[in-house]
Scaffold this active site. Sequence first.
Site, PDB file in Angstrom:
ATOM      1  N   ARG A 180       3.961   7.746 -23.340  1.00 35.09           N
ATOM      2  CA  ARG A 180       3.530   8.583 -24.459  1.00 35.09           C
ATOM      3  C   ARG A 180       4.646   8.587 -25.492  1.00 35.09           C
ATOM      4  NH1 ARG A 180       5.027  13.818 -24.676  1.00 35.09           N
ATOM      5  NH2 ARG A 180       4.946  14.185 -22.453  1.00 35.09           N
ATOM      6  N   HIS A 235       3.555  15.731 -26.246  1.00 35.25           N
ATOM      7  CA  HIS A 235       2.410  16.023 -25.377  1.00 35.25           C
ATOM      8  C   HIS A 235       1.253  16.540 -26.222  1.00 35.25           C
ATOM      9  CE1 HIS A 235       0.049  17.460 -22.006  1.00 35.25           C
ATOM     10  NE2 HIS A 235       0.007  18.652 -22.563  1.00 35.25           N
ATOM     11  N   TYR A 285      13.473  17.329 -24.025  1.00 35.45           N
ATOM     12  CA  TYR A 285      13.545  16.861 -22.635  1.00 35.45           C
ATOM     13  C   TYR A 285      13.600  15.343 -22.481  1.00 35.45           C
ATOM     14  CZ  TYR A 285       8.471  16.575 -23.512  1.00 35.45           C
ATOM     15  OH  TYR A 285       7.245  16.303 -24.050  1.00 35.45           O
TER      16      TYR A 285
END
Length: 382
Positions: A272, A276, A285
């Site tokens: 990805r 998200h 992160y």
Amino acid sequence: MNMKNEAGSKDVPAAVREDSDLVQVLDAEGNVLPQASVPDISDRQLLELYETIKLARHFDQRAISFQRQGRLATYAPMTGQEGSQVATSLALAEQDWLFPTYREHAAKYAHGMDLASLFEPLRGYREGYAIPDDVNVMPEYIPIATQVPQAMGMAWGHKLQGKTDTAVLCHLGDGATSEGDFHEGLNFAGVFDVPAVFVCNNNQWAISVPRERQTASETIAEKAQAYGIDGVRVDGLDPLAVYKVASAALEEARNPGPGELRPTLIESVQYRFGAHTTADDPSVYRDESEEEAWRDRDPVDRIETYLYNEGILDSDLESEIQDSIEQEVSEAIETAEQTETSPDNIVEHVYEDVPARLEEQRDELNRLREKYDDGAFSEVLE
């Protein structure tokens, strides 16, 4: 399903724990790998695959931009995953069913959904979630993994009714494999040998949780062994490999040979590239170098290079396709923005009885609308 690996590990980013069974057709640059076999599809189908992937990328860019302008609600980007989405849907037959998640925008479009209808529910138009009667796509699933046992149930129903020409393809994320519904659905699929294909889009992150925190299994595909079904691992950024694997899995689901099983778990190894959702900040992160390693394997670039190498695509046709894509997406946006809905719908179907605080907020909004009219809100967005 018995498929051999068709590439070495050097083309796979270090972030992924590679095994020898990753199915690939194209290398990172888009060249056919030694010993690899290209799917037996026509030049027209290859161009359709390419054009739909390109359209999905452009759709994604426009949708993110519109969300940032306040013209769409929270949106789940698909850049990096659109190649696998389109390839799996184009492998479906018209009568097959698709069970998507909230990220499978391109998969839904490729299996018959109107492009404007993908924008409408994100603009608060409730009826936009309705699926036309002649399109075999289930409404998108927001709760994680709930679609897995439901897809199994539909496939089992088809089998009981003798619909041997119909398969079900169910999408899920790597995070879904940590949910009970995933295990229950695949267990039933194995027990009843249903005509279903489960595509786990392993994009390496379940929001901010990395893949290695999801499971101690070396791969997700190997989980299929526990349920007595086939499992296969494919390079999810290689559209030709995904199409090849999905087509074979769907054919086995509909018409298994002697000793073959109907259900298959496909682990589509991908990444990805974006957040998200538009409510997420992946920089918190993820390390930038991780994304860079995957960017070198961009599905759009790889299929484009392959088509150029084969003489199927040239610069003039590429420009023509891009112009057509931009026009189609713009027209879809215009159609979606002309769809009327009422702000009063915001509070419907949330509570059995609308709480006083929501009634107050609704009344305040309606007073503002009456004072300034809806055109004032449009001017702010523009």
